[in-house]
Design a protein around this motif. Structure first.
Motif, PDB file in Angstrom:
ATOM      1  N   ALA A  94      28.843  -7.044  48.343  1.00 25.16           N
ATOM      2  CA  ALA A  94      29.193  -8.435  48.051  1.00 25.16           C
ATOM      3  C   ALA A  94      28.422  -9.442  48.901  1.00 25.16           C
ATOM      4  O   ALA A  94      28.240 -10.585  48.488  1.00 25.16           O
ATOM      5  CB  ALA A  94      30.694  -8.645  48.231  1.00 25.16           C
ATOM      6  N   GLN A  95      27.945  -9.020  50.073  1.00 26.99           N
ATOM      7  CA  GLN A  95      27.208  -9.943  50.939  1.00 26.99           C
ATOM      8  C   GLN A  95      25.924 -10.436  50.284  1.00 26.99           C
ATOM      9  O   GLN A  95      25.390 -11.468  50.667  1.00 26.99           O
ATOM     10  CB  GLN A  95      26.901  -9.304  52.297  1.00 26.99           C
ATOM     11  N   PHE A  96      25.423  -9.729  49.277  1.00 33.95           N
ATOM     12  CA  PHE A  96      24.187 -10.129  48.611  1.00 33.95           C
ATOM     13  C   PHE A  96      24.403 -11.101  47.458  1.00 33.95           C
ATOM     14  O   PHE A  96      23.435 -11.586  46.884  1.00 33.95           O
ATOM     15  CB  PHE A  96      23.436  -8.901  48.085  1.00 33.95           C
ATOM     16  N   PHE A  97      25.658 -11.366  47.096  1.00 29.45           N
ATOM     17  CA  PHE A  97      25.912 -12.262  45.976  1.00 29.45           C
ATOM     18  C   PHE A  97      25.858 -13.729  46.386  1.00 29.45           C
ATOM     19  O   PHE A  97      25.955 -14.076  47.559  1.00 29.45           O
ATOM     20  CB  PHE A  97      27.253 -11.938  45.312  1.00 29.45           C
ATOM     21  N   ASP A  98      25.755 -14.574  45.391  1.00 27.64           N
ATOM     22  CA  ASP A  98      25.621 -16.019  45.578  1.00 27.64           C
ATOM     23  C   ASP A  98      26.936 -16.662  46.023  1.00 27.64           C
ATOM     24  O   ASP A  98      27.969 -15.990  46.137  1.00 27.64           O
ATOM     25  CB  ASP A  98      25.136 -16.661  44.265  1.00 27.64           C
ATOM     26  N   ASP A  99      26.882 -17.959  46.257  1.00 29.17           N
ATOM     27  CA  ASP A  99      28.023 -18.721  46.784  1.00 29.17           C
ATOM     28  C   ASP A  99      29.242 -18.735  45.865  1.00 29.17           C
ATOM     29  O   ASP A  99      30.335 -19.076  46.305  1.00 29.17           O
ATOM     30  CB  ASP A  99      27.616 -20.168  47.068  1.00 29.17           C
ATOM     31  N   GLU A 100      29.085 -18.378  44.613  1.00 29.43           N
ATOM     32  CA  GLU A 100      30.197 -18.419  43.661  1.00 29.43           C
ATOM     33  C   GLU A 100      31.065 -17.162  43.675  1.00 29.43           C
ATOM     34  O   GLU A 100      32.080 -17.112  42.995  1.00 29.43           O
ATOM     35  CB  GLU A 100      29.669 -18.661  42.244  1.00 29.43           C
ATOM     36  N   ILE A 101      30.691 -16.145  44.423  1.00 31.95           N
ATOM     37  CA  ILE A 101      31.425 -14.872  44.380  1.00 31.95           C
ATOM     38  C   ILE A 101      32.892 -15.052  44.751  1.00 31.95           C
ATOM     39  O   ILE A 101      33.771 -14.422  44.163  1.00 31.95           O
ATOM     40  CB  ILE A 101      30.742 -13.784  45.248  1.00 31.95           C
ATOM     41  N   MET A 102      33.182 -15.943  45.696  1.00 29.37           N
ATOM     42  CA  MET A 102      34.573 -16.177  46.085  1.00 29.37           C
ATOM     43  C   MET A 102      35.367 -16.753  44.912  1.00 29.37           C
ATOM     44  O   MET A 102      36.476 -16.296  44.613  1.00 29.37           O
ATOM     45  CB  MET A 102      34.641 -17.126  47.283  1.00 29.37           C
ATOM     46  N   ASN A 103      34.801 -17.727  44.219  1.00 24.80           N
ATOM     47  CA  ASN A 103      35.482 -18.327  43.065  1.00 24.80           C
ATOM     48  C   ASN A 103      35.643 -17.322  41.937  1.00 24.80           C
ATOM     49  O   ASN A 103      36.655 -17.329  41.232  1.00 24.80           O
ATOM     50  CB  ASN A 103      34.719 -19.559  42.578  1.00 24.80           C
ATOM     51  N   VAL A 104      34.648 -16.465  41.752  1.00 21.97           N
ATOM     52  CA  VAL A 104      34.735 -15.424  40.715  1.00 21.97           C
ATOM     53  C   VAL A 104      35.894 -14.481  41.017  1.00 21.97           C
ATOM     54  O   VAL A 104      36.707 -14.180  40.142  1.00 21.97           O
ATOM     55  CB  VAL A 104      33.395 -14.654  40.615  1.00 21.97           C
ATOM     56  N   CYS A 105      35.995 -14.041  42.264  1.00 24.61           N
ATOM     57  CA  CYS A 105      37.086 -13.130  42.646  1.00 24.61           C
ATOM     58  C   CYS A 105      38.446 -13.805  42.480  1.00 24.61           C
ATOM     59  O   CYS A 105      39.396 -13.188  41.990  1.00 24.61           O
ATOM     60  CB  CYS A 105      36.893 -12.653  44.084  1.00 24.61           C
ATOM     61  N   GLU A 106      38.539 -15.052  42.883  1.00 25.90           N
ATOM     62  CA  GLU A 106      39.793 -15.807  42.746  1.00 25.90           C
ATOM     63  C   GLU A 106      40.172 -15.956  41.269  1.00 25.90           C
ATOM     64  O   GLU A 106      41.334 -15.760  40.898  1.00 25.90           O
ATOM     65  CB  GLU A 106      39.634 -17.179  43.410  1.00 25.90           C
ATOM     66  N   THR A 107      39.205 -16.263  40.423  1.00 26.51           N
ATOM     67  CA  THR A 107      39.460 -16.399  38.981  1.00 26.51           C
ATOM     68  C   THR A 107      39.956 -15.083  38.392  1.00 26.51           C
ATOM     69  O   THR A 107      40.920 -15.055  37.614  1.00 26.51           O
ATOM     70  CB  THR A 107      38.179 -16.863  38.259  1.00 26.51           C
ATOM     71  N   LEU A 108      39.318 -13.985  38.762  1.00 27.97           N
ATOM     72  CA  LEU A 108      39.737 -12.670  38.263  1.00 27.97           C
ATOM     73  C   LEU A 108      41.167 -12.352  38.703  1.00 27.97           C
ATOM     74  O   LEU A 108      41.986 -11.895  37.897  1.00 27.97           O
ATOM     75  CB  LEU A 108      38.784 -11.585  38.754  1.00 27.97           C
ATOM     76  N   ALA A 109      41.475 -12.602  39.973  1.00 34.48           N
ATOM     77  CA  ALA A 109      42.828 -12.331  40.472  1.00 34.48           C
ATOM     78  C   ALA A 109      43.856 -13.182  39.738  1.00 34.48           C
ATOM     79  O   ALA A 109      44.943 -12.703  39.409  1.00 34.48           O
ATOM     80  CB  ALA A 109      42.898 -12.569  41.982  1.00 34.48           C
ATOM     81  N   LEU A 110      43.517 -14.427  39.460  1.00 33.07           N
ATOM     82  CA  LEU A 110      44.434 -15.301  38.714  1.00 33.07           C
ATOM     83  C   LEU A 110      44.629 -14.836  37.272  1.00 33.07           C
ATOM     84  O   LEU A 110      45.648 -15.128  36.661  1.00 33.07           O
ATOM     85  CB  LEU A 110      43.941 -16.748  38.743  1.00 33.07           C
ATOM     86  N   ARG A 111      43.676 -14.102  36.747  1.00 30.09           N
ATOM     87  CA  ARG A 111      43.799 -13.503  35.410  1.00 30.09           C
ATOM     88  C   ARG A 111      44.662 -12.248  35.430  1.00 30.09           C
ATOM     89  O   ARG A 111      44.872 -11.621  34.401  1.00 30.09           O
ATOM     90  CB  ARG A 111      42.418 -13.127  34.865  1.00 30.09           C
TER      91      ARG A 111
END
Length: 188
Positions: A94-111
């Motif tokens: 995950a350290q290699f992903f862009d700045d949006e990875i946190m928002n992506v994970c949060e969106t998935l968890a909210l789903r």
């Protein structure tokens, strides 16, 4: 862990982060959790950064040669497009992903999706690496793994780089990195 319905019958998602130095078993633990989810008949999707081709172009492969099929992607937003109708999403390196990875994970968890993220918490200089500090901040569960120091045998928490290359991102294996404890790392 399992996806637990709340009182309204909706699935509740969460974020698990597995972190540590190189050779600490992060990918091994990610693969173990994903395989257990599959045993429980949960639908899983696994993603890794397209730049990580050390062992295989598609498979997520641990240093112990355990593997699981994954989808290499260029940016984290792609996960939202590809993770449809799943129960568990795994994300390696995950350290290699862009700045949006946190928002992506949060969106998935909210789903209602269980999100399992593995990555280096520190770079070779012992500094927080990429978006990992942000992922650790929003995680519901954190597992910090340790390797064994190659100098003294104590627990290791830093990935010591054995080459002179000073770029933050340098993919490599035992020829390039070795785990070290805090004391041995600073003695260099």
């Amino acid at each position: 862990m399992f996806i637990e319905p709340n009182l309204t019958g909706e699935r509740r998602g969460w974020i698990e982060v597995i972190c540590g130095s190189m050779f600490s078993g992060k990918t091994e633990e990610l693969i173990r959790r994903l395989k257990r989810a599959r045993i429980a008949n949960l639908k899983t999707e696994i993603f890794k950064p397209a730049i990580d081709t050390r062992y295989d172009e598609v498979e997520v492969v641990s240093h112990d040669s355990n593997s699981i099929h994954s989808t290499p992607i260029e940016n984290s937003q792609t996960i939202l497009l590809l993770a449809q109708d799943v129960d568990v999403v795994g994300i390696d390196e995950a350290q290699f992903f862009d700045d949006e990875i946190m928002n992506v994970c949060e969106t998935l968890a909210l789903r209602g999706i269980r999100v399992i993220v593995a990555g280096l918490d520190m770079d070779y200089l012992g500094r927080p690496f990429g978006q990992m500090p942000n992922l650790l901040a929003i995680a519901d569960y954190i597992t910090k793994l340790h390797a064994i120091c190659m100098k003294c045998g104590n627990i290791a928490n830093v990935s010591y780089r054995k080459t002179q290359d000073e770029s933050q991102v340098l993919l490599g294996e035992k020829d390039t990195y070795e785990p070290r404890c805090r004391k041995c790392y600073h003695e260099k």
